[in-house]
Design a protein around this motif. Sequence first.
Motif, PDB file in Angstrom:
ATOM      1  N   THR A 104       0.846  -1.204   0.000  1.00 39.67           N
ATOM      2  CA  THR A 104       0.000   0.000   0.000  1.00 39.67           C
ATOM      3  C   THR A 104       0.876   1.246   0.000  1.00 39.67           C
ATOM      4  O   THR A 104       1.750   1.404   0.843  1.00 39.67           O
ATOM      5  CB  THR A 104      -0.917   0.019   1.228  1.00 39.67           C
ATOM      6  N   ASP A 106       0.994   4.486   1.023  1.00 44.63           N
ATOM      7  CA  ASP A 106       0.469   5.574   1.849  1.00 44.63           C
ATOM      8  C   ASP A 106       1.572   6.268   2.650  1.00 44.63           C
ATOM      9  O   ASP A 106       1.291   6.984   3.606  1.00 44.63           O
ATOM     10  CB  ASP A 106      -0.625   5.063   2.788  1.00 44.63           C
ATOM     11  N   GLN A 113       5.332   9.301  -3.256  1.00 48.43           N
ATOM     12  CA  GLN A 113       4.561   8.270  -2.589  1.00 48.43           C
ATOM     13  C   GLN A 113       5.242   6.917  -2.778  1.00 48.43           C
ATOM     14  O   GLN A 113       5.575   6.539  -3.914  1.00 48.43           O
ATOM     15  CB  GLN A 113       3.139   8.210  -3.137  1.00 48.43           C
ATOM     16  N   ALA A 233      -1.070   4.689   7.229  1.00 49.39           N
ATOM     17  CA  ALA A 233      -1.811   5.941   7.418  1.00 49.39           C
ATOM     18  C   ALA A 233      -3.268   5.664   7.777  1.00 49.39           C
ATOM     19  O   ALA A 233      -3.810   4.581   7.484  1.00 49.39           O
ATOM     20  CB  ALA A 233      -1.722   6.789   6.154  1.00 49.39           C
ATOM     21  N   MET A 236      -6.325   7.976   3.245  1.00 49.72           N
ATOM     22  CA  MET A 236      -5.656   7.890   1.964  1.00 49.72           C
ATOM     23  C   MET A 236      -6.668   8.206   0.868  1.00 49.72           C
ATOM     24  O   MET A 236      -7.802   7.722   0.891  1.00 49.72           O
ATOM     25  CB  MET A 236      -5.062   6.485   1.768  1.00 49.72           C
ATOM     26  N   THR A 246     -11.911   9.132   0.167  1.00 48.67           N
ATOM     27  CA  THR A 246     -10.996   8.941   1.294  1.00 48.67           C
ATOM     28  C   THR A 246     -11.296   7.597   1.956  1.00 48.67           C
ATOM     29  O   THR A 246     -12.444   7.307   2.302  1.00 48.67           O
ATOM     30  CB  THR A 246     -11.159  10.070   2.317  1.00 48.67           C
ATOM     31  N   PRO A 249      -6.607   3.030   4.983  1.00 50.43           N
ATOM     32  CA  PRO A 249      -5.815   1.877   4.556  1.00 50.43           C
ATOM     33  C   PRO A 249      -5.347   1.005   5.713  1.00 50.43           C
ATOM     34  O   PRO A 249      -4.818  -0.094   5.484  1.00 50.43           O
ATOM     35  CB  PRO A 249      -4.633   2.527   3.841  1.00 50.43           C
ATOM     36  N   ASP A 274       3.217   7.814   9.326  1.00 46.04           N
ATOM     37  CA  ASP A 274       3.970   8.263   8.157  1.00 46.04           C
ATOM     38  C   ASP A 274       5.459   8.048   8.404  1.00 46.04           C
ATOM     39  O   ASP A 274       5.864   7.541   9.465  1.00 46.04           O
ATOM     40  CB  ASP A 274       3.686   9.738   7.854  1.00 46.04           C
TER      41      ASP A 274
END
Length: 332
Positions: A104, A106, A113, A233, A236, A246, A249, A274
Amino acid sequence: MIHFAWPWALLLLPLPYLVRCLAPPALAAEEAALWVPRLSRFDVARHQQSRRARSRVAMLLAILCWLLLVLACARPQWLGAPLELPVSGRDLLLAVDISGSMQTEDFELHGQQVDRLTALKQIADPFIARRSGDRIGLILFGDQAYVQTPLTFDRTMVTQLLDEAAIGLAGKQTAIGDAIGLALKRTAEGEAHKRVLILLTDGANTAGQLAPLKAAELAAQQGLKIYTIGIGADEMQVRSFFFSQTVNPSADLDEKTLRSIAEQTGGRYFRAHDSAELEQIYQLLDQLEPAVRARELYRPVTDLFVWPLGLALAGAVILLLRDALAALRRRA
C-alpha cells in the motif's frame, strides 16, 4: 612494541659469573706457566698465544649463547596495534511484515509516494547502522515466518538482506504469532535481559499456527522484550476514473493485540502513520535500548623467542664442532 612475557628470567644472566666466583679454583698444574729455556723456542710461545686467542673467542661465543638463551627464556613478544573487537551487547531481532498489504502506497519519501515496505527499509537502515555492539538478526514473515539473517555483528549484511526483501516472498497473509515464536527459538541461548524483538506490521494475525497472545506469553516467560510498531496511514485518497474518495488503509491493523503483546513482555507499542513518525520511533528505540558504547581492545601477540633460541643453539653447535676438531688434531 617488544614485551617480555617472563621478565623475571633475566635474573639468570649473572648465573655463570656467580658459578665462577663460588666454584673451587682450577688445579695449579692446569695454570702452570710454560718455561722456555732458549729464545729459539718462541714458536711454542706463539702457538700458545694463538691458542689463548682462540680460547677467548670461544669464551665470548659461550657468553653470547648464554645471553641469547636467557633472552629466549624471558619470552620476548611483539605486540601489534590495538584492534577493536565487537562487544557483547543485545541480541536484537527485527521481525518485518512482507505480506501483501505492505505494498500500500500511503507513505512519502523525498516528496514521492512509496509503499510501506520501501519506507520501512529506508528508515530502518540507519537504525541498524547505529547498533554498534549488538547482534542483529532479521525475520521476515507473511503466511509463515523465516530467518533472513541469523544474529550477527555484521550490520552491513543485515542491511543488505533487508533491502533485498520483497513483498509476497513469504505469502500474502500475516503470521505474527509464528514470527514471535521463531524469535524465541533464535534467542533462546542469549541472556534474558539482553534479548529484544522489534516487530513491524500493518495488519492482524491471519495465518500461522501460534496465536500472537500465546506467543507473547511464552516470550514473557523467557525474558524476550517485544516492541511492536503498527504502520500505515489513517487516511488515503483513492482516485477513480470519475472521482476520488478517502479510505482508511489501516482498517485491518490490530492495535489491541499489538499493544497487548508489548505490555506482556515489558516493551511498548508505537503507531507510525507516516515516515516522520516511523523515524521518530526508531530514535526513541535508540534511547530505550541504547547500544553498548564500551570498547574492547585486543592486541595481537607474536612470539619472538624462537630467534634468540635458534641463535643460541647455533652458537652451541659451533662450540661443539670446535672442541671436536681440536680433539681430532691432538690425536693426529
